[in-house]
Design an enzyme around this catalytic site. Structure first.
Site, PDB file in Angstrom:
ATOM      1  N   CYS A 136      31.990  36.367  31.621  1.00  0.00           N
ATOM      2  CA  CYS A 136      33.647  36.426  31.028  1.00  0.00           C
ATOM      3  C   CYS A 136      34.474  35.986  32.236  1.00  0.00           C
ATOM      4  O   CYS A 136      35.634  35.645  31.897  1.00  0.00           O
ATOM      5  CB  CYS A 136      33.828  37.819  30.526  1.00  0.00           C
ATOM      6  SG  CYS A 136      33.881  39.096  31.786  1.00  0.00           S
ATOM      7  N   CYS A 158      32.386  34.494  44.801  1.00  0.00           N
ATOM      8  CA  CYS A 158      33.104  34.537  43.186  1.00  0.00           C
ATOM      9  C   CYS A 158      33.557  35.957  43.000  1.00  0.00           C
ATOM     10  O   CYS A 158      33.716  36.917  44.004  1.00  0.00           O
ATOM     11  CB  CYS A 158      32.154  33.965  42.136  1.00  0.00           C
ATOM     12  SG  CYS A 158      30.833  35.183  41.928  1.00  0.00           S
TER      13      CYS A 158
END
Length: 354
Positions: free
Chosen positions: A182, A318
């Site tokens: 997501c 990330c």
């Protein structure tokens, strides 16, 4: 048992005082206090589950608030476990809460899960999901599964009364570059609430014996069309005979790559200026990033590989550690001589380490 508080359940046909007492006696572990975990915890707590354990090592982020509705703007930067327990105690002071401010790992999973009747998987990554499954098989505990992707969700119950396990449905872990998440693709805020509520419902059925449990069935939900689909799958007996955990729980990558813990990375980064490649989206990067990091979104990485200095180690970052692994998998063939290193757990892990 507080008769007035639970009156509407006590008078409910086919539920009543016996089922309510089973909830009061039950201990449920919820792994993840995010989009799925919040509705699960809120309803199990409200309905009278006696003991709730929460495993999460993350902090509240502003980007969580559109779907993790137990948290407030003033909670940003605070521990999810501590914040959630504070809010849940205000909702129901009679519940016994146990917080685990850690990630579930091979080293602690069996010890933590052993004290609970049921585990609810409210995570967002495959390695933890396979670990939960295997630990529940070893300990003979059922677990309730939920997963999200965009406008869609999945729900099932595994290892219930020797029924199918997660590996009966998904035998092997996918590769890192096959996994959506997501952070990269987004999720509509209400969808985790819907899926999480279905997980809570399945948990109630497992604990009380009321209704038909989604064992051997995968419920698929499409929010755009408000469509539900149910798929049956079979038990593979070999998956129910596990007595030990795997040696390692990580993505099944064709080519192994180096990784570094958040703590070790921070120490190393203090001593010298490292080459840091941030592969998150522009919005995520603008919301906060490490100094001197080079921003190359994952979808632009192959076309901009020449910007990476292959003569120096490159540390990939990330939000949660999934896209950084994908990035390395994409680049290993393109620049095989470069030393590409994954910062394990991404920004989420760095935030709780600093």
């Amino acid at each position: 048992m507080q008769a007035e508080r639970y009156n509407r359940q006590l008078i409910l046909k086919d539920f009543g005082p016996e089922a309510q007492q089973k909830l009061a006696n039950a201990a449920v572990l919820v792994v993840g206090a995010g989009g799925l975990g919040v509705p699960v915890l809120t309803y199990l707590n409200a309905m009278g589950v006696g003991t709730l354990g929460i495993v999460d090592n993350d902090v509240v982020a502003l980007s969580n608030l559109h779907r993790q509705v137990i948290y407030k703007e003033s909670d940003v930067g605070l521990s999810k476990v501590k914040t959630a327990i504070g809010a849940l105690k205000a909702q129901n002071a009679s519940t016994d809460f146990h917080g685990y401010g850690t990630f579930l790992t091979k080293d602690n999973a069996l010890e933590i899960i052993a004290g609970y009747d049921l585990v609810i998987d409210a995570t967002d990554n495959f390695p933890t999901r396979y670990l939960i499954n295997d630990a529940c098989v070893v300990l003979k505990k059922p677990f309730v599964y939920g997963a999200l992707h965009g406008f869609e969700g999945q729900i099932s119950v595994f290892n219930y009364k020797n029924g199918p396990t997660y590996r009966c449905l998904y035998p092997t872990m996918p590769k890192a570059d096959e996994v959506p998440n997501c952070n990269e693709h987004g999720v509509l805020g209400i969808v985790p609430g819907i899926v999480g509520n279905f997980q809570a419902l399945e948990a109630i059925k497992v604990l009380t014996g009321v209704g038909q449990v989604l064992s051997g069935k995968l419920l698929l939900f499409n929010g755009l069309g408000s469509v539900f689909q149910k798929i049956k799958f079979s038990r593979n007996p070999k998956n129910t005979k596990r007595i030990v955990l795997e040696a390692n729980y990580d993505f099944d990558c064709e080519m192994p790559f180096a990784s570094i813990s958040a703590a070790d990375f921070l120490v190393l980064n203090e001593k010298s200026q490292l080459q840091i490649i941030d592969v998150r989206t522009l919005a995520e990067f603008q919301g906060g990033h490490l100094p001197n990091s080079l921003h190359i979104p994952l979808h632009e990485l192959v076309g901009r590989a020449q910007e990476i200095n292959s003569d120096a180690p490159a540390y990939f970052l990330c939000q949660s550690g999934i896209r950084s692994q994908k990035a390395i998998a994409l680049l290993q063939e393109q620049i095989p001589t470069a030393r590409l290193i994954d910062i394990s757990g991404g920004m989420n892990r760095l935030k709780v380490t600093i």
